[in-house]
Design a protein around this motif. Structure first.
Motif, PDB file in Angstrom:
ATOM      1  N   ASP A 178     -45.624  98.648  48.132  1.00  0.00           N
ATOM      2  CA  ASP A 178     -45.205  97.281  47.784  1.00  0.00           C
ATOM      3  C   ASP A 178     -44.250  97.283  46.597  1.00  0.00           C
ATOM      4  O   ASP A 178     -43.232  96.589  46.610  1.00  0.00           O
ATOM      5  N   ALA A 179     -44.606  98.061  45.563  1.00  0.00           N
ATOM      6  CA  ALA A 179     -43.783  98.059  44.347  1.00  0.00           C
ATOM      7  C   ALA A 179     -42.386  98.598  44.645  1.00  0.00           C
ATOM      8  O   ALA A 179     -41.390  98.042  44.176  1.00  0.00           O
ATOM      9  N   GLN A 180     -42.306  99.672  45.431  1.00  0.00           N
ATOM     10  CA  GLN A 180     -40.982 100.239  45.717  1.00  0.00           C
ATOM     11  C   GLN A 180     -40.183  99.349  46.665  1.00  0.00           C
ATOM     12  O   GLN A 180     -38.970  99.228  46.514  1.00  0.00           O
ATOM     13  N   ARG A 181     -40.836  98.732  47.606  1.00  0.00           N
ATOM     14  CA  ARG A 181     -40.106  97.797  48.473  1.00  0.00           C
ATOM     15  C   ARG A 181     -39.562  96.636  47.652  1.00  0.00           C
ATOM     16  O   ARG A 181     -38.494  96.116  47.917  1.00  0.00           O
ATOM     17  N   SER A 182     -40.335  96.243  46.625  1.00  0.00           N
ATOM     18  CA  SER A 182     -39.869  95.162  45.764  1.00  0.00           C
ATOM     19  C   SER A 182     -38.639  95.576  44.978  1.00  0.00           C
ATOM     20  O   SER A 182     -37.926  94.734  44.447  1.00  0.00           O
ATOM     21  N   ARG A 183     -38.413  96.889  44.848  1.00  0.00           N
ATOM     22  CA  ARG A 183     -37.210  97.338  44.155  1.00  0.00           C
ATOM     23  C   ARG A 183     -36.116  97.708  45.165  1.00  0.00           C
ATOM     24  O   ARG A 183     -35.216  98.472  44.866  1.00  0.00           O
ATOM     25  N   GLY A 184     -36.261  97.187  46.369  1.00  0.00           N
ATOM     26  CA  GLY A 184     -35.179  97.331  47.346  1.00  0.00           C
ATOM     27  C   GLY A 184     -35.268  98.537  48.260  1.00  0.00           C
ATOM     28  O   GLY A 184     -34.341  98.807  49.012  1.00  0.00           O
ATOM     29  N   LEU A 185     -36.357  99.285  48.197  1.00  0.00           N
ATOM     30  CA  LEU A 185     -36.490 100.441  49.081  1.00  0.00           C
ATOM     31  C   LEU A 185     -36.772  99.980  50.503  1.00  0.00           C
ATOM     32  O   LEU A 185     -37.707  99.222  50.750  1.00  0.00           O
ATOM     33  N   GLU A 186     -35.930 100.437  51.444  1.00  0.00           N
ATOM     34  CA  GLU A 186     -36.149 100.066  52.845  1.00  0.00           C
ATOM     35  C   GLU A 186     -36.558 101.300  53.625  1.00  0.00           C
ATOM     36  O   GLU A 186     -35.742 102.156  53.928  1.00  0.00           O
ATOM     37  N   PRO A 236     -39.963 108.328  46.651  1.00  0.00           N
ATOM     38  CA  PRO A 236     -40.399 107.304  45.681  1.00  0.00           C
ATOM     39  C   PRO A 236     -41.839 106.840  45.905  1.00  0.00           C
ATOM     40  O   PRO A 236     -42.410 106.187  45.041  1.00  0.00           O
ATOM     41  N   PHE A 279     -29.591  98.244  45.950  1.00  0.00           N
ATOM     42  CA  PHE A 279     -28.879  96.993  46.209  1.00  0.00           C
ATOM     43  C   PHE A 279     -27.359  97.179  46.143  1.00  0.00           C
ATOM     44  O   PHE A 279     -26.612  96.222  45.962  1.00  0.00           O
ATOM     45  N   ILE A 293     -48.157 101.069  45.817  1.00  0.00           N
ATOM     46  CA  ILE A 293     -46.918 101.795  45.525  1.00  0.00           C
ATOM     47  C   ILE A 293     -45.831 101.416  46.534  1.00  0.00           C
ATOM     48  O   ILE A 293     -44.692 101.140  46.162  1.00  0.00           O
ATOM     49  N   PHE A 301     -41.020 107.410  39.590  1.00  0.00           N
ATOM     50  CA  PHE A 301     -40.931 108.667  40.323  1.00  0.00           C
ATOM     51  C   PHE A 301     -39.721 109.489  39.919  1.00  0.00           C
ATOM     52  O   PHE A 301     -39.640 110.665  40.236  1.00  0.00           O
ATOM     53  N   PHE A 329     -44.745  94.702  39.120  1.00  0.00           N
ATOM     54  CA  PHE A 329     -46.174  94.895  39.329  1.00  0.00           C
ATOM     55  C   PHE A 329     -46.917  95.158  38.027  1.00  0.00           C
ATOM     56  O   PHE A 329     -46.327  95.537  37.026  1.00  0.00           O
TER      57      PHE A 329
END
Lengths: 281, 244, 284
Positions: B156-164, B179, A111, B154, A96, A88
């Motif tokens: 979106d950004a964390q989901r893009s890093r694999g946060l589910e 996060p 992952f 935020i 964080f 982004f």
């Protein structure tokens, strides 16, 4: 069977549920594996909305987006993100953890990389992005440029097949920009695909052979950078300015320079040729 | 919920309702919400809701109001179910309770949809509240949509890093909000600094402020206040005299 | 120009500042003088102290930000260490990078009026100044619009107008175009140029788009690690070959100049615009 496109966007329309204005209005293009493509356009043209479709954060209202021929509608964001890394624009929207190191590790944990591999990758990333000395520092204490690098590292670390960067050059000094362009080349040379959204016309001109121009939710140009960025009517329509090298070429065109030059090295070469030709007279 | 928050965003329009003095709108909001709170019956609550809708049409803001109502509809349904389940066998009362919720939301959101934060602030200043307090309120209103947008980015950004966010048991899920909340809090604190900086740079804090905008009560405000009072009387009358 | 050319508006003598809780000084031993009518471009790699320097100019440092302040800074006759920002803001207008965080109200008009009310001006004076900036900045069509509905470029225009209504002597802009697209960036810069040329307004601008500012600015300051490492007329500063290695972006036309020089083509002076490049080449 031909290899599937890395990204295939077909007649993509998008609007948010609570709004009736479409942000994207029939966008189509495809990007092959191993390509390096820049997406440019004015603010509000829909660039960020478009790239959020690549890892499924947004799903098409109409039309389709396919990643290696997989329809994004059929996969979760996590599944898609493993293959499409999205960085982004504003790093402050993601940090964080207590330390820089942990920040990089976050995606690796998500992952399911095992610990020894995580350690190895984190060290590699820290070294590559010159963040080693900040390993144990809080990400919040970094400068703007360092934060940006950390944000890229925190996505690049898990080695996605496609890397998408939103305005990666903002706040970067020329040395870091140069490093970024070397990095992008390296990623591409590994067979990966790179998509960059940028306002930095000089950066785009120097580093990309293909550029897609988005204006008001529509693709108004898609082609070779030297053709697109030297086309005045396209630039005007998309509220862009030509790279300064091009402006130089235009200003020198009546003494014999080509009008479609966009890179410093090219224009220097052309000027030298011009001077040689003039030397006798 | 975020969507409902976003609909509170004030849009400047030139209608009779927008031009009413904020003080008369405050009065009317208080009167109507009192009526709503007191009333236990369906008819008066529906009357208030319809009144709000008519006002919203006059203010060319019907869509915004409906969006708010749509946003809180699930909550209203929840209240209805809760009332049914907790054994109150009075179906009418359960219905009334959910309509009460909707009409209360309508009354308040109508006020915020048609009154600019500055006008509201000015009214409060005139009613004796210090400017610093009311400015803080305006700021809060102003930055709600920004906050909502930051939150979305935020996530979106964390989901893009694999946060589910929707995976795992309850405790795991709660932990997954770290996060998201940490960057949000840090970002908003930083934003508050930037805002404070910008305010000071525009000479805020000198203490001898003048006021360019003056509130003026016109005959329209009297009409509006009287109308609201009559409506309150009607509500109370129906509530006492009619069966539902 | 109406003003006396060598009136000093800003004078910093050995100014250093360390933010509370920080281990290093954000700026060190900064000494400089800025005269009325100057157009100063400040550049340097991120984290070099540019923003901190801007904050000294209108007293946000040391009044708003806590920390260790050394040296003396005098702005328009006021010692900044002893003058609150709300007084200095009469003399120094400040425009920030994020338009969103400096526009607060529901219409452009209220945005402009806010600062004037803070100055305690009577209604007729506010009305007069409001009219004046609306005319000058051609804001009529935007007046009743909400700032957040506007494009980024328009928002910065409004932010500048809101400052100018307060009639400052100096306008400080901290990366005003960082979030704008190229054309909007140019519009904003052109506006700043106009203010400088037509009204003699002193401008200090931190900006990465050096190619847009270089032809307009009269002076360029290069910062690195909290210090001023170069300070002089734009052309002279851009003639230093080591700028890029110091982390300073130079216009492409300057890069072309140096690459030609490496090939033994020596132009008489560093060109700042494509047109100048042409003139220099034709001369040779």
């Amino acid at each position: 069977m031909p290899e599937p496109d890395a990204i295939q966007v077909k007649d993509l329309y998008f609007r948010y549920e609570d709004s009736d204005t479409y942000i994207l209005k029939g966008v189509s293009f495809s990007i092959e594996r191993g390509e390096k493509v820049a997406i440019v356009g004015e603010n509000g043209a829909g660039k960020t909305t478009l790239i959020k479709h690549f890892n499924g954060l947004l799903k098409p209202t109409k039309g389709s987006v396919r990643i290696f021929s997989i329809d994004t509608k059929t996969k979760t964001v996590a599944e898609l993100s493993r293959r499409v890394g999205l960085v982004f624009q504003n790093p402050d929207h993601q940090f964080f953890e207590e330390t820089v190191e942990k920040e990089i590790e976050f995606a690796l944990k998500n992952f399911n990389f095992d610990e020894s591999e995580r350690k190895r990758i984190v060290s590699e990333m820290l070294r590559f992005f010159e963040l080693e000395k900040y390993r144990d520092r809080s990400p919040f204490l970094l400068s703007g440029g360092e934060k940006k690098r950390l944000a890229i590292a925190s996505v690049l670390c898990y080695n996605p097949d496609i890397l998408v960067l939103d305005e990666p050059t903002v706040g970067q000094d020329p040395i870091q920009k140069e490093k970024l362009s070397v990095l992008l080349d390296k990623i591409v040379s590994m067979g990966k695909t790179v998509v960059v959204v940028s306002h930095d016309m000089d950066f785009v001109a120097e580093n990309f052979s293909r550029v897609i121009v988005l204006s008001k939710g529509v693709v108004i140009a898609d082609g070779k950078t030297e053709n697109v960025l030297t086309n005045e009517s396209i630039l005007n329509k998309a509220r862009l300015l030509p790279p300064q090298v091009t402006l130089c070429a235009w200003s020198l065109s009546n003494i014999g320079l080509r009008r479609d030059i966009i890179r410093v090295d090219d224009i220097v070469e052309e000027i030298l040729l011009l001077l040689q030709r003039c030397a006798p007279c | 919920m975020l969507k409902a928050l976003k609909s509170f965003k004030y849009i400047e329009k030139s209608t009779i309702i927008h031009k009413l003095d904020p003080r008369s709108k405050i009065l009317s909001t208080i009167l109507l919400s009192l009526g709503v709170l007191v009333s236990q019956k369906i008819t008066p609550l529906i009357i208030v809701t319809i009144f709000c809708i008519i006002l919203a049409i006059t203010a060319k803001s019907l869509r915004q109001l409906l969006r708010v109502i749509r946003g809180i509809a699930p909550w209203a349904a929840f209240i209805f179910l809760l009332n049914c389940l907790t054994g109150s066998d009075k179906l009418m009362l359960s219905i009334a309770m959910s309509i009460k919720f909707v009409s209360l939301a309508a009354v308040f959101s109508l006020f915020f949809i048609t009154t600019s934060p500055e006008d509201f602030m000015l009214a409060l200043n005139n009613l004796g509240m210090p400017y610093e307090y009311t400015l803080a309120f305006t700021m809060a209103m102003r930055f709600v949509p920004s906050l909502a947008r930051d939150l979305q980015t935020i996530i979106d950004a964390q989901r893009s890093r694999g946060l589910e966010l929707d995976k795992g048991n309850f405790i795991e899920r709660v932990r997954k909000y770290i996060p998201i909340l940490v960057p949000l809090i840090v970002y908003e604190i930083r934003r508050s600094f930037m805002i404070a900086e910008a305010l000071e740079s525009r000479a805020f804090g000198s203490g001898k402020r003048s006021s360019f905008y003056k509130l003026k009560i016109t005959y329209r405000d009297f009409v509006f206040a009287i109308l609201s009072s009559i409506l309150l009387a009607v509500i109370l009358f129906i509530d006492i005299a009619l069966p539902w | 120009m109406v003003s006396k050319p060598d009136r000093v508006l800003i004078e910093l003598r050995k100014v250093s500042f360390k933010y509370k809780g920080a281990t290093e000084y954000a700026i060190r031993d900064i000494s400089l003088r800025i005269h009325e009518g100057e157009f100063v471009l400040v550049v340097g790699p991120s984290g070099c102290g540019k923003t901190t320097l801007c904050r000294v100019f209108n007293g946000l440092i040391p009044n708003f930000y806590e920390g260790e302040f050394k040296g003396k800074a005098v702005v328009c006759g006021y010692d900044v260490a002893k003058t609150p920002t709300y007084i200095l803001s009469k003399y120094v207008g400040m425009v920030f990078q994020e338009p969103e965080n400096q526009l607060f109200f529901s219409t452009v008009e209220k945005e402009i009026v806010f600062g004037l009310e803070n100055l305690g001006l009577p209604s007729n004076e506010i009305a007069k100044r409001l009219n004046e900036v609306v005319e000058y900045f051609k804001l009529k069509p935007l007046l009743k619009k909400a700032p957040y509905e506007l494009s980024g470029g328009e928002q910065q225009k409004v932010a500048i107008a809101a400052c100018i209504a307060m009639r400052p002597k100096v306008l400080v802009l901290d990366e005003p175009t960082a979030n704008l697209d190229p054309m909007s960036a140019k519009d904003v810069i052109d506006l700043v140029k106009k203010l400088n040329r037509e009204r003699g307004l002193t401008v200090i601008i931190v900006e990465h788009r050096v190619e847009l500012i270089a032809p307009i600015a009269t002076r360029m300051i290069v910062m690195n690690r909290g210090r001023i490492v170069r300070d002089g007329p734009v052309r002279k500063v851009l003639s230093c070959e080591d700028l890029v290695s110091k982390g300073v972006a130079v216009p492409k036309v300057v890069e072309i100049y140096f690459k030609l020089k490496a090939k033994n083509i020596n132009l008489r002076t560093v060109p700042l615009t494509p047109e100048e490049l042409k003139q220099e080449l034709l001369r040779g």
